[in-house]
Design a protein around this motif. Structure first.
Motif, PDB file in Angstrom:
ATOM      1  N   THR A 119       0.850  -1.179   0.000  1.00  0.00           N
ATOM      2  CA  THR A 119       0.000   0.000   0.000  1.00  0.00           C
ATOM      3  C   THR A 119       0.890   1.235   0.000  1.00  0.00           C
ATOM      4  OG1 THR A 119      -1.737   1.198   1.189  1.00  0.00           O
ATOM      5  CG2 THR A 119      -0.137   0.024   2.531  1.00  0.00           C
ATOM      6  N   PRO A 120       0.470   2.319  -0.640  1.00  0.00           N
ATOM      7  CA  PRO A 120       1.296   3.531  -0.618  1.00  0.00           C
ATOM      8  C   PRO A 120       1.222   4.293   0.695  1.00  0.00           C
ATOM      9  CG  PRO A 120      -0.666   3.891  -1.919  1.00  0.00           C
ATOM     10  CD  PRO A 120      -0.680   2.443  -1.547  1.00  0.00           C
ATOM     11  N   SER A 121       0.244   3.965   1.557  1.00  0.00           N
ATOM     12  CA  SER A 121       0.066   4.697   2.811  1.00  0.00           C
ATOM     13  C   SER A 121      -0.507   3.762   3.867  1.00  0.00           C
ATOM     14  CB  SER A 121      -0.877   5.882   2.615  1.00  0.00           C
ATOM     15  OG  SER A 121      -1.267   6.440   3.856  1.00  0.00           O
ATOM     16  N   PRO A 122      -0.118   3.908   5.132  1.00  0.00           N
ATOM     17  CA  PRO A 122      -0.653   3.036   6.180  1.00  0.00           C
ATOM     18  C   PRO A 122      -1.964   3.533   6.776  1.00  0.00           C
ATOM     19  CG  PRO A 122       1.029   4.436   7.125  1.00  0.00           C
ATOM     20  CD  PRO A 122       0.953   4.787   5.659  1.00  0.00           C
ATOM     21  N   THR A 123      -2.695   4.364   6.035  1.00  0.00           N
ATOM     22  CA  THR A 123      -3.991   4.838   6.509  1.00  0.00           C
ATOM     23  C   THR A 123      -5.033   4.697   5.396  1.00  0.00           C
ATOM     24  OG1 THR A 123      -3.181   7.076   6.041  1.00  0.00           O
ATOM     25  CG2 THR A 123      -3.239   6.396   8.340  1.00  0.00           C
ATOM     26  N   THR A 124      -6.302   4.705   5.799  1.00  0.00           N
ATOM     27  CA  THR A 124      -7.387   4.224   4.952  1.00  0.00           C
ATOM     28  C   THR A 124      -7.706   5.129   3.771  1.00  0.00           C
ATOM     29  OG1 THR A 124      -8.348   2.994   6.783  1.00  0.00           O
ATOM     30  CG2 THR A 124      -9.827   3.593   5.000  1.00  0.00           C
ATOM     31  N   LEU A 125      -7.915   6.416   4.000  1.00  0.00           N
ATOM     32  CA  LEU A 125      -8.298   7.292   2.890  1.00  0.00           C
ATOM     33  C   LEU A 125      -7.204   7.382   1.828  1.00  0.00           C
ATOM     34  CD1 LEU A 125     -10.299   9.287   1.593  1.00  0.00           C
ATOM     35  CD2 LEU A 125      -9.171  11.103   2.913  1.00  0.00           C
ATOM     36  N   PRO A 126      -5.940   7.636   2.191  1.00  0.00           N
ATOM     37  CA  PRO A 126      -4.922   7.731   1.142  1.00  0.00           C
ATOM     38  C   PRO A 126      -4.784   6.459   0.320  1.00  0.00           C
ATOM     39  CG  PRO A 126      -4.102   8.644   3.197  1.00  0.00           C
ATOM     40  CD  PRO A 126      -5.397   7.966   3.524  1.00  0.00           C
ATOM     41  N   SER A 127      -4.848   5.286   0.976  1.00  0.00           N
ATOM     42  CA  SER A 127      -4.650   4.041   0.234  1.00  0.00           C
ATOM     43  C   SER A 127      -5.796   3.791  -0.736  1.00  0.00           C
ATOM     44  CB  SER A 127      -4.497   2.867   1.207  1.00  0.00           C
ATOM     45  OG  SER A 127      -5.662   2.681   1.975  1.00  0.00           O
ATOM     46  N   HIS A 128      -7.038   4.045  -0.297  1.00  0.00           N
ATOM     47  CA  HIS A 128      -8.176   3.851  -1.198  1.00  0.00           C
ATOM     48  C   HIS A 128      -8.176   4.889  -2.322  1.00  0.00           C
ATOM     49  CE1 HIS A 128      -9.831   1.299   2.058  1.00  0.00           C
ATOM     50  NE2 HIS A 128     -10.388   0.672   1.046  1.00  0.00           N
ATOM     51  N   ALA A 129      -7.785   6.113  -2.015  1.00  0.00           N
ATOM     52  CA  ALA A 129      -7.709   7.131  -3.059  1.00  0.00           C
ATOM     53  C   ALA A 129      -6.671   6.741  -4.109  1.00  0.00           C
ATOM     54  CB  ALA A 129      -7.384   8.490  -2.449  1.00  0.00           C
ATOM     55  N   SER A 130      -5.584   6.116  -3.676  1.00  0.00           N
ATOM     56  CA  SER A 130      -4.566   5.647  -4.620  1.00  0.00           C
ATOM     57  C   SER A 130      -5.115   4.529  -5.492  1.00  0.00           C
ATOM     58  CB  SER A 130      -3.320   5.168  -3.866  1.00  0.00           C
ATOM     59  OG  SER A 130      -2.593   6.259  -3.359  1.00  0.00           O
ATOM     60  N   LEU A 131      -5.834   3.602  -4.886  1.00  0.00           N
ATOM     61  CA  LEU A 131      -6.412   2.515  -5.666  1.00  0.00           C
ATOM     62  C   LEU A 131      -7.409   3.046  -6.690  1.00  0.00           C
ATOM     63  CD1 LEU A 131      -7.246  -0.993  -4.865  1.00  0.00           C
ATOM     64  CD2 LEU A 131      -9.228   0.387  -5.442  1.00  0.00           C
ATOM     65  N   MET A 132      -8.209   4.028  -6.286  1.00  0.00           N
ATOM     66  CA  MET A 132      -9.273   4.523  -7.172  1.00  0.00           C
ATOM     67  C   MET A 132      -8.772   5.503  -8.235  1.00  0.00           C
ATOM     68  SD  MET A 132     -12.107   3.066  -6.383  1.00  0.00           S
ATOM     69  CE  MET A 132     -12.820   2.080  -5.048  1.00  0.00           C
ATOM     70  N   CYS A 182       1.567   5.748  11.677  1.00  0.00           N
ATOM     71  CA  CYS A 182       2.710   6.657  11.764  1.00  0.00           C
ATOM     72  C   CYS A 182       3.979   6.112  11.123  1.00  0.00           C
ATOM     73  CB  CYS A 182       2.990   6.988  13.226  1.00  0.00           C
ATOM     74  SG  CYS A 182       1.671   7.926  14.034  1.00  0.00           S
ATOM     75  N   LEU A 183       4.130   4.800  11.041  1.00  0.00           N
ATOM     76  CA  LEU A 183       5.357   4.184  10.540  1.00  0.00           C
ATOM     77  C   LEU A 183       5.117   3.562   9.172  1.00  0.00           C
ATOM     78  CD1 LEU A 183       6.611   2.491  13.834  1.00  0.00           C
ATOM     79  CD2 LEU A 183       7.049   4.815  12.999  1.00  0.00           C
ATOM     80  N   VAL A 184       6.208   3.190   8.492  1.00  0.00           N
ATOM     81  CA  VAL A 184       6.085   2.643   7.135  1.00  0.00           C
ATOM     82  C   VAL A 184       6.857   1.333   7.001  1.00  0.00           C
ATOM     83  CG1 VAL A 184       5.566   4.818   5.976  1.00  0.00           C
ATOM     84  CG2 VAL A 184       7.955   4.167   6.343  1.00  0.00           C
ATOM     85  N   TYR A 185       6.955   0.569   8.077  1.00  0.00           N
ATOM     86  CA  TYR A 185       7.557  -0.753   7.991  1.00  0.00           C
ATOM     87  C   TYR A 185       6.579  -1.719   7.318  1.00  0.00           C
ATOM     88  CZ  TYR A 185      10.844   1.266  11.340  1.00  0.00           C
ATOM     89  OH  TYR A 185      11.761   2.074  11.960  1.00  0.00           O
ATOM     90  N   ASP A 186       7.103  -2.879   6.887  1.00  0.00           N
ATOM     91  CA  ASP A 186       6.273  -3.829   6.151  1.00  0.00           C
ATOM     92  C   ASP A 186       5.092  -4.347   6.960  1.00  0.00           C
ATOM     93  OD1 ASP A 186       7.754  -3.595   3.889  1.00  0.00           O
ATOM     94  OD2 ASP A 186       8.287  -5.711   3.711  1.00  0.00           O
ATOM     95  N   SER A 187       5.172  -4.301   8.275  1.00  0.00           N
ATOM     96  CA  SER A 187       4.058  -4.752   9.109  1.00  0.00           C
ATOM     97  C   SER A 187       2.775  -3.999   8.786  1.00  0.00           C
ATOM     98  CB  SER A 187       4.399  -4.582  10.596  1.00  0.00           C
ATOM     99  OG  SER A 187       4.852  -3.258  10.852  1.00  0.00           O
ATOM    100  N   VAL A 188       2.902  -2.759   8.339  1.00  0.00           N
ATOM    101  CA  VAL A 188       1.709  -1.970   7.992  1.00  0.00           C
ATOM    102  C   VAL A 188       1.615  -1.647   6.505  1.00  0.00           C
ATOM    103  CG1 VAL A 188       1.462  -0.944  10.288  1.00  0.00           C
ATOM    104  CG2 VAL A 188       2.911   0.189   8.591  1.00  0.00           C
ATOM    105  N   MET A 189       2.653  -1.982   5.743  1.00  0.00           N
ATOM    106  CA  MET A 189       2.662  -1.610   4.323  1.00  0.00           C
ATOM    107  C   MET A 189       2.481  -2.793   3.375  1.00  0.00           C
ATOM    108  SD  MET A 189       3.005   1.572   4.893  1.00  0.00           S
ATOM    109  CE  MET A 189       3.118   2.282   3.269  1.00  0.00           C
ATOM    110  N   ARG A 190       2.764  -4.015   3.822  1.00  0.00           N
ATOM    111  CA  ARG A 190       2.643  -5.186   2.952  1.00  0.00           C
ATOM    112  C   ARG A 190       1.260  -5.791   3.145  1.00  0.00           C
ATOM    113  NH1 ARG A 190       7.321  -9.821   2.261  1.00  0.00           N
ATOM    114  NH2 ARG A 190       6.432 -10.871   0.417  1.00  0.00           N
ATOM    115  N   VAL A 191       0.523  -5.939   2.057  1.00  0.00           N
ATOM    116  CA  VAL A 191      -0.895  -6.294   2.155  1.00  0.00           C
ATOM    117  C   VAL A 191      -1.223  -7.450   1.215  1.00  0.00           C
ATOM    118  CG1 VAL A 191      -1.609  -3.968   2.825  1.00  0.00           C
ATOM    119  CG2 VAL A 191      -1.503  -4.576   0.393  1.00  0.00           C
TER     120      VAL A 191
END
Length: 793
Positions: free
Chosen positions: A100-113, A286-295
């Motif tokens: 995912t490009p962002s670990p939060t909901t709105l930015p990631s969905h906006a990127s997908l759309m 807040c962080l961008v490690y794979d734990s929150v970025m790999r989906v």
């Protein structure tokens, strides 16, 4: 930068009874797993299809919110119960390195759309940004090509006010109310309810292709899966994923029942992951490690894409839109950051990641990251470099010994963001939330401003703040189990040990204020401001305290101070206008509320309040013009229609107002406020052809029942209907209830309502007294002989 509400971090201590390894001083950790896939999956580099192979196919996108790849069965988690996704992987295409490009909901969905990275589409953090209309979404492209489009979302952070609804003909964001019993729960909807709504739409969709997006929020904290799943000895987080997967499976069964499975491209993905204690991050944001970025990312279209294919090349959620459009044979909207995954890779490709949520919520440093192959670089106050092939859990920072690789990866970031990376994260918010919205989020964060914050390099690194943040969140969670006093004791201990940790002072201020200790609340907010002078939220909170202590002048001064620093601060305009209106300063209130309306034309509370101010300021003509302009833009807005009806009735144009309201009810049935205002006219209009109190009673009784007999405006209208139809006792009882509720609300704008209700009660009592007096003066008829029939009648 303006920010509010740490949604992703709003929770307490996360403890599990299996698969955990405690660490001293932090939350428990769920052991990360290496991603593995079933050996019978066929390895591939591309989707085995040509552009247009799925022309005319339906599209179903399903989001599992907050879902890491390593907690899904087909990604190697043996104890996971995810049969729906696992079956998709066996029959379709599994991407094992999706990010995912962002670990939060709105930015990631906006990127997908949009197929764009957050830096390009602008919705860079939850709650304080929105997706601008200038960007073309997948729904808009498909809708323009004859698709029926619908979305069913399950969390407030994807509410239509944030722009993610662009292109959807039907956008269902009807969520459950926030529960007082669960204070960290963002307004949401559980998977079973979302499934039922989406399933009903799907079954009634009719002929022709459709695009359906279904978003499930359940894996988000707090983890409260239904008993049938939580009693299965699963990690609570895994139980939520299992509950979500169960309802995804039901949606796939519906496709089968409707014989649509072979003609529907299904895309399932996680919008971001969850820290689960890794790197001291309990949740995400807040962080961008794979734990929150790999989906997880899985695709299937019946048998048309082949089956059981594993693609190992790194991909991003920005690739989903261009890939879908290619498969459908449709043209995209122009340049996109994503690529078509039916085409072979032409060489190493950088994948970009970022988080601005820590900046938005706490004033901490933003993080930018890029991954190429197995090399990952994180740019922040202290750069980090990882070799993911040898170190998949990012435990060993190689940056001190790899300056050349750091320089090469830094150049990748500059290729996207430009030479000035500090400027790239100095983004001003594009959206502000109303008070009602802030309550939905139950925020633990606050507003900040880049104008007064230090340079990005001087802001704290979010990684270093995680242990303290976890302790603070644990202390907040204690209030639910051990009471507010113990929670405050623990927060005070953190503040004593770390007096420069601004979030704990902000939280202490909120806790004191909730307890009613306003003096200490004021001191705590002042301490927060001393640490972060540019933080506007403590100023807003201090103004609230002033109002609670009846220091209206002090509150007004603080709101004006906020507006002096940030003239676009919606809440400051809104609150100041409300106070000025209650104080009788109608002219200033009008100007202030017009400024608020210019910032958020779609706010539902503003039209009524602004109309009050403008009518009292003798600006009815101006009010009518403004409201008609708003209504022309959005004809279905009931609050605008209501406000305009009030202006028309003030001018004696009752027939016009009645038509306006009945038209609104035809466009949007079941709107209680529209019904209420129509009934006020039906009860009180001086024109016999319009006046119909019996219809008013018929309409208002179900409205009051549906709203739990708790809205004093609706109760007052019903009492007027009772009075006008001769039901005086019911009129008095209902009006008394309305007055009591309005008085107990403490809302200063209810002052006029209380007075009006009191006047109505006096009128009802006079009416009853007159009826009693009239009955007493009627002479009884003279005695007459009565003939009784043989049957005794």
């Amino acid at each position: 930068m303006l920010g509010v509400g740490l949604v992703g971090m709003a929770g307490g201590l996360i403890l599990y009874d299996v698969a955990v390894r405690p660490r001293e001083g932090t939350t428990a950790i769920v052991q990360p797993r290496r991603i593995t896939v079933a050996p019978d999956l066929k390895d591939g580099d591309v989707i085995p299809a040509q552009p247009g192979d799925l022309a005319g196919a339906n599209v179903l996108i399903v989001t599992y919110d907050t879902t890491r790849a390593d907690r899904i069965g087909c990604y190697g988690c043996d104890e996971a119960k995810t049969p729906a996704v696992d079956a998709m992987a066996r029959d379709g295409i599994l991407f094992s390195r999706a990010f995912t490009p962002s670990p939060t909901t709105l930015p990631s969905h906006a990127s997908l759309m949009t197929g764009l990275y957050p830096y390009h589409h602008g919705a860079r953090a939850n709650n304080v940004f929105h997706l601008h209309d200038e960007h073309t979404t997948l729904a808009e492209v498909l809708g323009g090509n004859g698709y029926r489009t619908a979305a069913f979302i399950s969390t407030f952070v994807l509410d239509d006010q944030f722009g993610i609804d662009q292109g959807f003909q039907h956008f269902d964001d009807e969520l459950d109310a926030v529960s007082d019993a669960s204070p960290h729960l963002v307004s949401q909807r559980t998977a079973d309810k979302t499934f039922r709504a989406a399933d009903a739409w799907l079954r009634a969709a009719g002929d022709g292709p459709f695009f359906l997006w279904v978003h499930y929020y359940d894996p988000h904290f707090p983890y409260e899966a239904p008993k049938a799943f939580s009693d299965d000895h699963m990690v609570p987080y895994d139980a939520e994923i299992a509950f979500t997967d169960f309802h995804f499976g039901k949606l796939l069964k519906t496709l089968n029942q409707l014989e649509l499975a072979d003609d529907t491209l299904v895309v399932m993905f996680g919008d971001h992951g969850e820290g689960l204690g890794q790197h001291d991050e309990a949740t995400h944001g807040c962080l961008v490690y794979d734990s929150v970025m790999r989906v997880p990312l899985v695709m299937r279209c019946g048998t048309k894409l082949g089956g059981g294919i594993h693609i190992d090349r790194p991909v991003s959620l920005v690739d989903v839109m261009p890939t879908i459009l290619s498969l459908l044979g449709l043209e995209g909207p122009g340049a996109m950051d994503g690529i078509d995954l039916t085409r072979a890779a032409t060489g190493p490709r950088p994948i970009y990641l970022e988080s601005l949520q820590g900046l938005a919520d706490y004033g901490w440093a933003a993080l930018l990251a890029v991954q190429e192959g197995s090399t990952k670089y994180i740019h922040g106050p202290q750069d980090e470099l990882f070799d993911l092939a040898a170190d998949p859990f990012e435990r060993t920072d190689l940056s001190p010994t790899e300056p050349a690789r750091i320089a090469a990866m830094h150049a990748h970031l500059e290729a996207l963001y430009g030479d000035d990376l500090t400027a790239a994260v100095t983004a001003r918010a594009t959206h502000q939330l109303s008070d009602e919205d802030l309550r939905k989020l139950q925020s633990l964060g606050y507003l900040t401003s880049t104008n007064s914050l230090p340079d990005s390099s001087q802001r704290p690194h979010p990684r270093d703040m995680m242990p303290l943040l976890s302790r603070m969140l644990e202390a907040v969670a204690v209030a639910k189990t051990q009471g507010a006093d113990e929670s405050i004791n623990q927060l005070e201990a953190i503040a004593d040990a770390h007096p420069d940790f601004a979030p704990v002072w902000r939280q202490l201020g909120d806790s004191y204020r909730k307890k009613g200790d306003l003096d200490r609340a004021e001191e705590a907010y002042a301490a927060c401001l001393e640490i972060q002078p540019g933080d506007l939220q403590p100023l807003m909170a201090l103004a609230g305290v002033k109002l609670e202590t009846k220091d209206v002048g002090g509150a007004v001064a603080l709101y004006r101070q906020v507006l002096a620093r940030d003239p676009s601060h919606f809440n400051a305009h809104m609150k100041l206008g409300r106070v000025l209106l209650s104080q009788g300063d109608y002219r200033d209130a009008t100007d202030t509320l017009i400024a608020a309306l210019s910032l958020r034309p779609g706010d539902n509370a503003l039209p009524d309040m602004l109309t009050d101010a403008m009518l009292l300021a003798n600006r009815a003509g101006e009010a009518e013009a403004l409201l008609r302009e708003l209504l022309e833009t959005e004809p279905r807005r009931p609050m605008v229609r209501n406000a305009l009806a009030r202006v028309l009735t003030r001018q004696g144009r009752f027939a016009d107002a009645t038509v306006l309201l009945r038209t609104g009810l035809a466009l949007s049935p079941g709107q209680p406020a529209l019904t209420n205002n129509l009934c006020v006219i039906l009860v009180s209009a001086p024109i016999p052809e319009i006046r119909d109190p019996w219809e008013a009673v018929t309409l208002m009784e179900p409205v009051c029942e549906e709203t739990g007999y708790r809205d004093p405006r609706f109760l007052h209208t019903l009492s007027m209907g009772y009075g006008a139809t001769g039901r005086i006792d019911e009129a008095i009882t209902t009006a008394q209830r309305a007055r009591r509720i309005a008085t107990e609300s403490g809302d200063p704008l209810h002052g006029n309502l209380v007075a009006r209700i009191g006047s109505s009660i006096r009128g009802f009592r006079e009416q009853k007294a007159q009826e009693i007096a009239a009955a007493a003066t009627i002479e009884p008829p003279a005695d007459t002989e009565t003939t009784v029939g043989t049957d005794g009648r």
